[in-house]
Design a protein around this motif. Structure first.
Motif, PDB file in Angstrom:
ATOM      1  N   CYS A  13      40.998 -81.915  12.851  1.00 45.14           N
ATOM      2  CA  CYS A  13      42.319 -82.127  13.441  1.00 45.14           C
ATOM      3  C   CYS A  13      43.375 -81.646  12.456  1.00 45.14           C
ATOM      4  O   CYS A  13      43.377 -82.045  11.291  1.00 45.14           O
ATOM      5  CB  CYS A  13      42.537 -83.601  13.802  1.00 45.14           C
ATOM      6  SG  CYS A  13      42.364 -84.747  12.427  1.00 45.14           S
ATOM      7  N   GLN A  14      44.243 -80.774  12.913  1.00 47.23           N
ATOM      8  CA  GLN A  14      45.294 -80.258  12.043  1.00 47.23           C
ATOM      9  C   GLN A  14      46.348 -79.544  12.875  1.00 47.23           C
ATOM     10  O   GLN A  14      46.086 -79.122  14.006  1.00 47.23           O
ATOM     11  CB  GLN A  14      44.717 -79.295  11.006  1.00 47.23           C
ATOM     12  CG  GLN A  14      44.160 -78.008  11.598  1.00 47.23           C
ATOM     13  CD  GLN A  14      43.526 -77.108  10.549  1.00 47.23           C
ATOM     14  OE1 GLN A  14      42.372 -77.300  10.171  1.00 47.23           O
ATOM     15  NE2 GLN A  14      44.296 -76.140  10.063  1.00 47.23           N
ATOM     16  N   ARG A  15      47.524 -79.416  12.301  1.00 45.74           N
ATOM     17  CA  ARG A  15      48.547 -78.577  12.923  1.00 45.74           C
ATOM     18  C   ARG A  15      48.234 -77.127  12.585  1.00 45.74           C
ATOM     19  O   ARG A  15      48.005 -76.779  11.432  1.00 45.74           O
ATOM     20  CB  ARG A  15      49.940 -78.954  12.443  1.00 45.74           C
ATOM     21  CG  ARG A  15      51.024 -78.035  13.022  1.00 45.74           C
ATOM     22  CD  ARG A  15      52.274 -78.762  13.398  1.00 45.74           C
ATOM     23  NE  ARG A  15      52.046 -79.820  14.360  1.00 45.74           N
ATOM     24  CZ  ARG A  15      53.007 -80.656  14.771  1.00 45.74           C
ATOM     25  NH1 ARG A  15      54.239 -80.532  14.305  1.00 45.74           N
ATOM     26  NH2 ARG A  15      52.739 -81.612  15.641  1.00 45.74           N
ATOM     27  N   LEU A  16      48.236 -76.305  13.612  1.00 48.56           N
ATOM     28  CA  LEU A  16      47.997 -74.874  13.418  1.00 48.56           C
ATOM     29  C   LEU A  16      49.290 -74.104  13.241  1.00 48.56           C
ATOM     30  O   LEU A  16      49.346 -73.139  12.474  1.00 48.56           O
ATOM     31  CB  LEU A  16      47.229 -74.307  14.615  1.00 48.56           C
ATOM     32  CG  LEU A  16      45.841 -74.887  14.898  1.00 48.56           C
ATOM     33  CD1 LEU A  16      45.248 -74.241  16.140  1.00 48.56           C
ATOM     34  CD2 LEU A  16      44.924 -74.713  13.703  1.00 48.56           C
ATOM     35  N   TRP A  34      45.400 -78.579  16.672  1.00 50.90           N
ATOM     36  CA  TRP A  34      43.962 -78.527  16.948  1.00 50.90           C
ATOM     37  C   TRP A  34      43.419 -79.939  16.831  1.00 50.90           C
ATOM     38  O   TRP A  34      43.455 -80.568  15.768  1.00 50.90           O
ATOM     39  CB  TRP A  34      43.275 -77.600  15.954  1.00 50.90           C
ATOM     40  CG  TRP A  34      41.777 -77.630  15.938  1.00 50.90           C
ATOM     41  CD1 TRP A  34      40.971 -77.901  14.858  1.00 50.90           C
ATOM     42  CD2 TRP A  34      40.877 -77.358  17.028  1.00 50.90           C
ATOM     43  NE1 TRP A  34      39.645 -77.815  15.197  1.00 50.90           N
ATOM     44  CE2 TRP A  34      39.557 -77.485  16.526  1.00 50.90           C
ATOM     45  CE3 TRP A  34      41.062 -77.032  18.367  1.00 50.90           C
ATOM     46  CZ2 TRP A  34      38.429 -77.289  17.331  1.00 50.90           C
ATOM     47  CZ3 TRP A  34      39.929 -76.838  19.168  1.00 50.90           C
ATOM     48  CH2 TRP A  34      38.652 -76.961  18.643  1.00 50.90           C
ATOM     49  N   LEU A  35      42.972 -80.462  17.958  1.00 50.25           N
ATOM     50  CA  LEU A  35      42.389 -81.792  18.050  1.00 50.25           C
ATOM     51  C   LEU A  35      41.039 -81.605  18.733  1.00 50.25           C
ATOM     52  O   LEU A  35      40.923 -81.714  19.941  1.00 50.25           O
ATOM     53  CB  LEU A  35      43.306 -82.727  18.835  1.00 50.25           C
ATOM     54  CG  LEU A  35      44.689 -82.923  18.189  1.00 50.25           C
ATOM     55  CD1 LEU A  35      45.720 -83.323  19.222  1.00 50.25           C
ATOM     56  CD2 LEU A  35      44.622 -83.952  17.068  1.00 50.25           C
ATOM     57  N   SER A  36      40.067 -81.247  17.944  1.00 51.54           N
ATOM     58  CA  SER A  36      38.782 -80.763  18.432  1.00 51.54           C
ATOM     59  C   SER A  36      38.221 -81.617  19.577  1.00 51.54           C
ATOM     60  O   SER A  36      38.169 -82.844  19.471  1.00 51.54           O
ATOM     61  CB  SER A  36      37.783 -80.760  17.270  1.00 51.54           C
ATOM     62  OG  SER A  36      36.540 -80.283  17.688  1.00 51.54           O
ATOM     63  N   PRO A  37      37.850 -80.962  20.706  1.00 50.41           N
ATOM     64  CA  PRO A  37      37.753 -79.522  20.967  1.00 50.41           C
ATOM     65  C   PRO A  37      38.950 -78.956  21.749  1.00 50.41           C
ATOM     66  O   PRO A  37      38.804 -78.011  22.502  1.00 50.41           O
ATOM     67  CB  PRO A  37      36.490 -79.455  21.813  1.00 50.41           C
ATOM     68  CG  PRO A  37      36.579 -80.688  22.675  1.00 50.41           C
ATOM     69  CD  PRO A  37      37.216 -81.750  21.803  1.00 50.41           C
ATOM     70  N   VAL A  38      40.138 -79.566  21.560  1.00 48.61           N
ATOM     71  CA  VAL A  38      41.313 -79.196  22.352  1.00 48.61           C
ATOM     72  C   VAL A  38      42.389 -78.563  21.460  1.00 48.61           C
ATOM     73  O   VAL A  38      42.690 -79.081  20.378  1.00 48.61           O
ATOM     74  CB  VAL A  38      41.902 -80.425  23.073  1.00 48.61           C
ATOM     75  CG1 VAL A  38      43.183 -80.062  23.814  1.00 48.61           C
ATOM     76  CG2 VAL A  38      40.875 -81.028  24.029  1.00 48.61           C
ATOM     77  N   ILE A  39      42.960 -77.460  21.923  1.00 45.88           N
ATOM     78  CA  ILE A  39      44.184 -76.930  21.341  1.00 45.88           C
ATOM     79  C   ILE A  39      45.341 -77.415  22.213  1.00 45.88           C
ATOM     80  O   ILE A  39      45.337 -77.216  23.427  1.00 45.88           O
ATOM     81  CB  ILE A  39      44.173 -75.396  21.288  1.00 45.88           C
ATOM     82  CG1 ILE A  39      43.150 -74.901  20.255  1.00 45.88           C
ATOM     83  CG2 ILE A  39      45.558 -74.847  20.953  1.00 45.88           C
ATOM     84  CD1 ILE A  39      42.967 -73.400  20.245  1.00 45.88           C
ATOM     85  N   LEU A  40      46.304 -78.064  21.576  1.00 45.03           N
ATOM     86  CA  LEU A  40      47.453 -78.600  22.293  1.00 45.03           C
ATOM     87  C   LEU A  40      48.708 -77.851  21.862  1.00 45.03           C
ATOM     88  O   LEU A  40      49.097 -77.880  20.693  1.00 45.03           O
ATOM     89  CB  LEU A  40      47.622 -80.091  22.017  1.00 45.03           C
ATOM     90  CG  LEU A  40      48.824 -80.767  22.690  1.00 45.03           C
ATOM     91  CD1 LEU A  40      48.677 -80.749  24.205  1.00 45.03           C
ATOM     92  CD2 LEU A  40      49.005 -82.193  22.175  1.00 45.03           C
ATOM     93  N   ALA A 275      54.096 -85.219  -0.849  1.00 46.38           N
ATOM     94  CA  ALA A 275      54.272 -83.903  -0.230  1.00 46.38           C
ATOM     95  C   ALA A 275      53.639 -83.878   1.151  1.00 46.38           C
ATOM     96  O   ALA A 275      52.544 -84.417   1.351  1.00 46.38           O
ATOM     97  CB  ALA A 275      53.647 -82.824  -1.111  1.00 46.38           C
ATOM     98  N   ASN A 276      54.315 -83.274   2.110  1.00 49.13           N
ATOM     99  CA  ASN A 276      53.747 -83.111   3.445  1.00 49.13           C
ATOM    100  C   ASN A 276      52.688 -82.018   3.414  1.00 49.13           C
ATOM    101  O   ASN A 276      52.707 -81.153   2.528  1.00 49.13           O
ATOM    102  CB  ASN A 276      54.841 -82.742   4.438  1.00 49.13           C
ATOM    103  CG  ASN A 276      55.861 -83.844   4.611  1.00 49.13           C
ATOM    104  OD1 ASN A 276      55.572 -85.009   4.375  1.00 49.13           O
ATOM    105  ND2 ASN A 276      57.076 -83.483   4.996  1.00 49.13           N
ATOM    106  N   PRO A 277      51.753 -82.024   4.376  1.00 47.82           N
ATOM    107  CA  PRO A 277      50.805 -80.916   4.456  1.00 47.82           C
ATOM    108  C   PRO A 277      51.540 -79.582   4.490  1.00 47.82           C
ATOM    109  O   PRO A 277      52.613 -79.460   5.088  1.00 47.82           O
ATOM    110  CB  PRO A 277      50.070 -81.193   5.770  1.00 47.82           C
ATOM    111  CG  PRO A 277      50.171 -82.674   5.949  1.00 47.82           C
ATOM    112  CD  PRO A 277      51.511 -83.045   5.403  1.00 47.82           C
TER     113      PRO A 277
END
Length: 300
Positions: A13-16, A34-40, A275-277
């Motif tokens: 799970c991560q921001r793309l 990306w929130l496996s298996p979904v791209i939102l 620090a933010n990602p």
């Protein structure tokens, strides 16, 4: 948009793509998660539908594990979600830092996990050992999951939404934490500003997590209300307690929070800002998430 996403080893799970940081011309209205298996894909204004479909296909080809590409239209009432490509998936489970979280699509504005707070959850897990922790505005209790996994002696989750706290219980069960530490995890559906005695009941605390919404009609206006929380720190916290105070208003910078703390509880010493990602880059300083760490050290 797709050309700005680095092809790398993706986590669960991560921001793309973080357009809301205003770092990409003409794309400040778009985020992609990306929130496996979904791209939102989250949109904050109307876009050309042909462009949207082209982006969806390119994103789908980027991750072989992708089973669904969905779009949430935050500019419309109730923020409806639509499947653009692939399967209609309304629920999934994602893993971050060896912990799992329930994710839901299409039922609420937020899916259940704030990806920009991943560093904060890691910090909490690393600092939770044997701590009595107060988690304000707990939402789905992701901080509590991290804290309990990190060895917290007790976590008290406070949120006005009992439905969100119910999801929080499910997140603990998902990680097999409820059975192990069930008596140490407390869920209270309370108005923080009207329940001081109930909050004090479970204290004093060694770590405070406060991640409030910027504004909720009839409930929270954080520019006005943060002071009410900060001035209660001496009633809630042990000497030497750590405070994680968060601010996610684009209109208020970290100096606002530092000044609020200095005025309302001068026995709190600022230590650091987490620090933010890296993907959550901001073109304008102070607009994004602020996560500040303080120590409560009364002089008497």
């Amino acid at each position: 948009m797709i050309e700005h996403i680095a092809a790398t080893n993706f986590t669960d799970c991560q921001r793309l793509f973080h357009g809301r940081g205003h770092g990409y011309e003409n794309l400040s209205h778009v985020n992609v998660d990306w929130l496996s298996p979904v791209i939102l894909i989250t949109l904050y204004q109307v876009v050309d539908e042909a462009w949207l479909l082209t982006q969806a296909k390119a994103l789908q080809s980027l991750l072989s594990e992708c089973q669904s590409v969905q779009v949430q239209r935050r500019y419309e009432k109730f923020s409806p979600t639509q499947v653009l490509l692939g399967e209609s998936i309304d629920k999934t489970v994602v893993t971050e830092n060896d912990l799992s979280y329930h994710i839901e699509f299409g039922k609420a504005q937020n899916c259940g996990l704030f990806l920009d707070m991943s560093v904060g959850r890691t910090w909490v897990k690393e600092h939770a050992q044997n701590k009595n922790i107060l988690n304000l505005f707990a939402y789905t209790c992701a901080f509590s999951v991290a804290a309990t996994a990190g060895g917290a002696s007790k976590v008290v989750n406070i949120d006005l939404s009992k439905a969100s706290l119910s999801k929080g219980r499910e997140n603990h069960q998902l990680n097999q934490l409820a059975k192990k530490d069930g008596k140490k995890i407390i869920f209270e559906g309370l108005d923080i500003f009207k329940s001081n005695s109930r909050i004090k009941k479970y204290g004093p605390y060694d770590l405070l997590i406060c991640d409030p919404p910027s504004f909720q009609k009839g409930s929270v206006n954080i520019e006005r209300d943060y002071a009410k929380i900060i001035r209660r720190i001496p009633q809630w916290m042990n000497t030497g307690a750590k405070l994680m105070l968060c601010l996610n208003s684009p209109d208020l910078d970290e100096q606002f929070l530092i000044e609020e703390v200095a005025r309302e509880c001068p026995d709190c010493a600022f230590e650091q800002r987490l620090a933010n990602p890296e993907v959550f880059k901001e073109a304008y300083k102070g607009k994004g998430l602020k996560v500040l760490i303080f120590t409560y050290q009364p002089k008497d």
